[in-house]
Design an enzyme around this catalytic site. Structure first.
Site, PDB file in Angstrom:
ATOM      1  N   ASP A 260     -48.086  -5.624  35.335  1.00 48.60           N
ATOM      2  CA  ASP A 260     -48.123  -4.826  36.571  1.00 48.60           C
ATOM      3  C   ASP A 260     -46.677  -4.648  37.035  1.00 48.60           C
ATOM      4  O   ASP A 260     -45.766  -5.312  36.529  1.00 48.60           O
ATOM      5  CB  ASP A 260     -48.948  -5.562  37.642  1.00 48.60           C
ATOM      6  CG  ASP A 260     -48.983  -4.826  38.976  1.00 48.60           C
ATOM      7  OD1 ASP A 260     -49.250  -3.611  38.981  1.00 48.60           O
ATOM      8  OD2 ASP A 260     -48.724  -5.447  40.021  1.00 48.60           O
ATOM      9  N   SER A 261     -46.481  -3.796  38.034  1.00 49.26           N
ATOM     10  CA  SER A 261     -45.155  -3.646  38.627  1.00 49.26           C
ATOM     11  C   SER A 261     -44.718  -4.932  39.329  1.00 49.26           C
ATOM     12  O   SER A 261     -43.540  -5.130  39.585  1.00 49.26           O
ATOM     13  CB  SER A 261     -45.194  -2.526  39.667  1.00 49.26           C
ATOM     14  OG  SER A 261     -46.114  -2.859  40.693  1.00 49.26           O
TER      15      SER A 261
ATOM     16  N   TYR B 258     -43.683   0.591  42.050  1.00 49.08           N
ATOM     17  CA  TYR B 258     -43.639   1.732  41.130  1.00 49.08           C
ATOM     18  C   TYR B 258     -44.092   3.024  41.826  1.00 49.08           C
ATOM     19  O   TYR B 258     -43.749   4.122  41.403  1.00 49.08           O
ATOM     20  CB  TYR B 258     -44.614   1.503  39.958  1.00 49.08           C
ATOM     21  CG  TYR B 258     -44.107   0.669  38.794  1.00 49.08           C
ATOM     22  CD1 TYR B 258     -42.883   0.000  38.832  1.00 49.08           C
ATOM     23  CD2 TYR B 258     -44.884   0.548  37.642  1.00 49.08           C
ATOM     24  CE1 TYR B 258     -42.457  -0.764  37.749  1.00 49.08           C
ATOM     25  CE2 TYR B 258     -44.463  -0.204  36.549  1.00 49.08           C
ATOM     26  CZ  TYR B 258     -43.256  -0.862  36.609  1.00 49.08           C
ATOM     27  OH  TYR B 258     -42.848  -1.597  35.523  1.00 49.08           O
ATOM     28  N   GLY B 259     -44.914   2.844  42.854  1.00 50.99           N
ATOM     29  CA  GLY B 259     -45.714   3.943  43.400  1.00 50.99           C
ATOM     30  C   GLY B 259     -45.013   5.238  43.761  1.00 50.99           C
ATOM     31  O   GLY B 259     -45.571   6.308  43.600  1.00 50.99           O
TER      32      GLY B 259
ATOM     33  N   CYS C 292     -52.321  -2.141  36.356  1.00 50.22           N
ATOM     34  CA  CYS C 292     -51.595  -1.382  37.373  1.00 50.22           C
ATOM     35  C   CYS C 292     -52.116   0.046  37.303  1.00 50.22           C
ATOM     36  O   CYS C 292     -52.014   0.694  36.248  1.00 50.22           O
ATOM     37  CB  CYS C 292     -50.101  -1.440  37.036  1.00 50.22           C
ATOM     38  SG  CYS C 292     -49.065  -0.461  38.133  1.00 50.22           S
ATOM     39  N   ASN C 293     -52.688   0.527  38.387  1.00 51.12           N
ATOM     40  CA  ASN C 293     -53.199   1.902  38.382  1.00 51.12           C
ATOM     41  C   ASN C 293     -52.067   2.896  38.196  1.00 51.12           C
ATOM     42  O   ASN C 293     -52.231   3.936  37.546  1.00 51.12           O
ATOM     43  CB  ASN C 293     -53.898   2.209  39.714  1.00 51.12           C
ATOM     44  CG  ASN C 293     -55.198   1.464  39.848  1.00 51.12           C
ATOM     45  OD1 ASN C 293     -55.218   0.264  40.141  1.00 51.12           O
ATOM     46  ND2 ASN C 293     -56.303   2.146  39.618  1.00 51.12           N
ATOM     47  N   THR C 294     -50.914   2.585  38.805  1.00 52.69           N
ATOM     48  CA  THR C 294     -49.787   3.503  38.764  1.00 52.69           C
ATOM     49  C   THR C 294     -49.266   3.637  37.329  1.00 52.69           C
ATOM     50  O   THR C 294     -49.062   4.752  36.841  1.00 52.69           O
ATOM     51  CB  THR C 294     -48.677   2.983  39.711  1.00 52.69           C
ATOM     52  OG1 THR C 294     -49.269   2.753  40.990  1.00 52.69           O
ATOM     53  CG2 THR C 294     -47.535   3.953  39.830  1.00 52.69           C
TER      54      THR C 294
ATOM     55  N   GLU D 283     -46.443  -8.223  48.237  1.00 52.19           N
ATOM     56  CA  GLU D 283     -45.445  -8.945  47.439  1.00 52.19           C
ATOM     57  C   GLU D 283     -44.771 -10.035  48.289  1.00 52.19           C
ATOM     58  O   GLU D 283     -44.432 -11.095  47.789  1.00 52.19           O
ATOM     59  CB  GLU D 283     -44.363  -7.982  46.912  1.00 52.19           C
ATOM     60  CG  GLU D 283     -44.831  -7.066  45.788  1.00 52.19           C
ATOM     61  CD  GLU D 283     -44.892  -7.735  44.418  1.00 52.19           C
ATOM     62  OE1 GLU D 283     -44.014  -8.542  44.102  1.00 52.19           O
ATOM     63  OE2 GLU D 283     -45.845  -7.437  43.665  1.00 52.19           O
TER      64      GLU D 283
ATOM     65  N   CYS E 138     -55.362   0.417  43.636  1.00 54.80           N
ATOM     66  CA  CYS E 138     -54.092  -0.263  43.367  1.00 54.80           C
ATOM     67  C   CYS E 138     -54.438  -1.743  43.225  1.00 54.80           C
ATOM     68  O   CYS E 138     -55.171  -2.291  44.059  1.00 54.80           O
ATOM     69  CB  CYS E 138     -53.121  -0.045  44.520  1.00 54.80           C
ATOM     70  SG  CYS E 138     -51.654  -1.105  44.435  1.00 54.80           S
ATOM     71  N   THR E 139     -53.899  -2.376  42.182  1.00 56.85           N
ATOM     72  CA  THR E 139     -54.308  -3.764  41.901  1.00 56.85           C
ATOM     73  C   THR E 139     -53.756  -4.774  42.911  1.00 56.85           C
ATOM     74  O   THR E 139     -54.167  -5.930  42.914  1.00 56.85           O
ATOM     75  CB  THR E 139     -53.907  -4.167  40.473  1.00 56.85           C
ATOM     76  OG1 THR E 139     -52.498  -3.928  40.313  1.00 56.85           O
ATOM     77  CG2 THR E 139     -54.679  -3.367  39.441  1.00 56.85           C
ATOM     78  N   HIS E 140     -52.823  -4.341  43.747  1.00 56.31           N
ATOM     79  CA  HIS E 140     -52.370  -5.243  44.812  1.00 56.31           C
ATOM     80  C   HIS E 140     -53.433  -5.400  45.913  1.00 56.31           C
ATOM     81  O   HIS E 140     -53.497  -6.424  46.579  1.00 56.31           O
ATOM     82  CB  HIS E 140     -51.092  -4.705  45.466  1.00 56.31           C
ATOM     83  CG  HIS E 140     -49.831  -4.980  44.698  1.00 56.31           C
ATOM     84  ND1 HIS E 140     -49.480  -4.278  43.567  1.00 56.31           N
ATOM     85  CD2 HIS E 140     -48.836  -5.891  44.909  1.00 56.31           C
ATOM     86  CE1 HIS E 140     -48.311  -4.727  43.117  1.00 56.31           C
ATOM     87  NE2 HIS E 140     -47.898  -5.699  43.918  1.00 56.31           N
TER      88      HIS E 140
HETATM   89  N1  DGL Z   1     -50.294  -2.631  41.514  1.00 51.85           N
HETATM   90  C1  DGL Z   1     -49.953  -1.294  41.407  1.00 51.85           C
HETATM   91  C2  DGL Z   1     -51.056  -0.336  41.151  1.00 51.85           C
HETATM   92  O1  DGL Z   1     -52.111  -0.752  40.757  1.00 51.85           O
HETATM   93  C3  DGL Z   1     -48.594  -0.819  41.592  1.00 51.85           C
HETATM   94  C4  DGL Z   1     -48.158  -0.624  42.966  1.00 51.85           C
HETATM   95  C5  DGL Z   1     -46.704  -0.235  43.037  1.00 51.85           C
HETATM   96  O2  DGL Z   1     -45.898  -0.871  42.379  1.00 51.85           O
HETATM   97  O3  DGL Z   1     -46.407   0.707  43.747  1.00 51.85           O
HETATM   98  O4  DGL Z   1     -50.921   0.841  41.326  1.00 51.85           O
END
Ligand code: DGL
Length: 276
Positions: free
Chosen positions: A12-13, A44-45, A75-77, A154, A186-188
């Site tokens: 993931d990011s 990453y978003g 990570c979805n992104t 984070e 988003c996995t966060h």
């Molecule tokens: N956990 C992330 C996702 O699933 C990334 C979020 C990010 O880094 O902006 O999209």
């Protein structure tokens, strides 16, 4: 040589993919896992898709060099920006990615209105457009990018004032429109489910795709006869491109785990060097 003892690579990011690791762990406790969090680059978003694609390619190569038998893009992104590219670049490898769980939401909504929380890059990607087109043509979707939420998570701020403000301003307009489901794209975000539920109330279903992703990993390993059946196995290596102690604190806050953390540092955009 890849065999059943080879690890499952997960990345993931940052620390968000730990919500996926948690599900993989619960379903497949014998599997050895390597988790890579790109905390040098999180979030990453809002980055260009081409840059996210480059980071993802380098991380995937790094995890494959560690002998990963399958790579989970947790990570979805990164999935939106790079999943197709990764499958084309590493043709021998197996990848499992994330996509916003619009399908189960569309199938069960009674009000015909669904909220989706994800990053700008996820909403821009072709993957999201295709999911919406295939599964949600007769559902009204309300989207929000929850600006700043990834950074708060984070930092370990799961219930504080700023996190509450971001979620409240994302959810309130959707709730006023009478949504009855919220998709976590988003996995966060699974780490703030208690707060989302507090704001949205119990009539709104919160949908986290991580358990379905863990099941997909299991199906693929079963099909390839690569499930680890050894109960003495099940080690996890945690690697960050940021500071080891910061990631240790993420592990404590998010998973209630005390663990050693390794670091791998970026050299340009196409190399990761492990430090001792
Ligand atoms: N956990 C992330 C996702 O699933 C990334 C979020 C990010 O880094 O902006 O999209």
């Amino acid at each position: 040589m890849i065999d059943s003892k080879s690890p499952i690579g997960i990345f993931d990011s940052g620390a968000g993919g730990l919500s996926v690791l948690r599900e993989v762990r619960a379903l497949l406790p014998n599997e050895n896992l390597i988790y890579f969090g790109d905390q040098a680059h999180v979030p990453y978003g809002a980055r260009p898709l081409t840059q996210i694609q480059k980071f993802s390619e380098t991380i995937a190569r790094f995890l494959l060099e560690q002998n990963s038998k399958i790579v989970v893009v947790a990570c979805n992104t990164a999935s939106a920006a790079a999943l197709t590219h990764l499958r084309e670049t590493f043709r021998e490898a197996q990848f499992v990615g994330m996509e916003p769980a619009v399908k189960p939401a569309a199938e069960t909504t009674r009000t015909g209105k669904v909220g989706v929380l994800a990053t700008p890059a996820t909403f821009q990607g072709a993957l999201y457009a295709s999911v919406v087109e295939r599964f949600a043509s007769d559902v009204e979707l309300f989207q929000d990018v929850c600006e700043g939420l990834v950074q708060e998570i984070e930092r370990g701020n799961l219930r504080g004032e700023e996190t509450r403000r971001i979620l409240y301003s994302a959810l309130r307009p959707m709730l006023e429109e009478n949504i009855d489901a919220v998709v976590l794209g988003c996995t966060h975000y699974p780490f703030v489910i208690p707060l989302i539920k507090e704001i949205a109330g119990d009539k709104v279903r919160v949908i986290d795709p991580a358990p379905a992703v863990a099941k997909q990993v299991k199906r693929l390993l079963e099909a390839g006869e690569r499930l680890n059946k050894n109960p003495q196995s099940g080690q996890i290596r945690f690697i960050t491109s940021g500071a080891a102690n910061a990631f240790q604190s993420n592990l404590r806050t998010l998973l209630d785990v005390e663990a050693k953390v390794e670091t791998a540092l970026w050299r340009g955009d196409d190399k990761l060097i492990q430090s001792a």
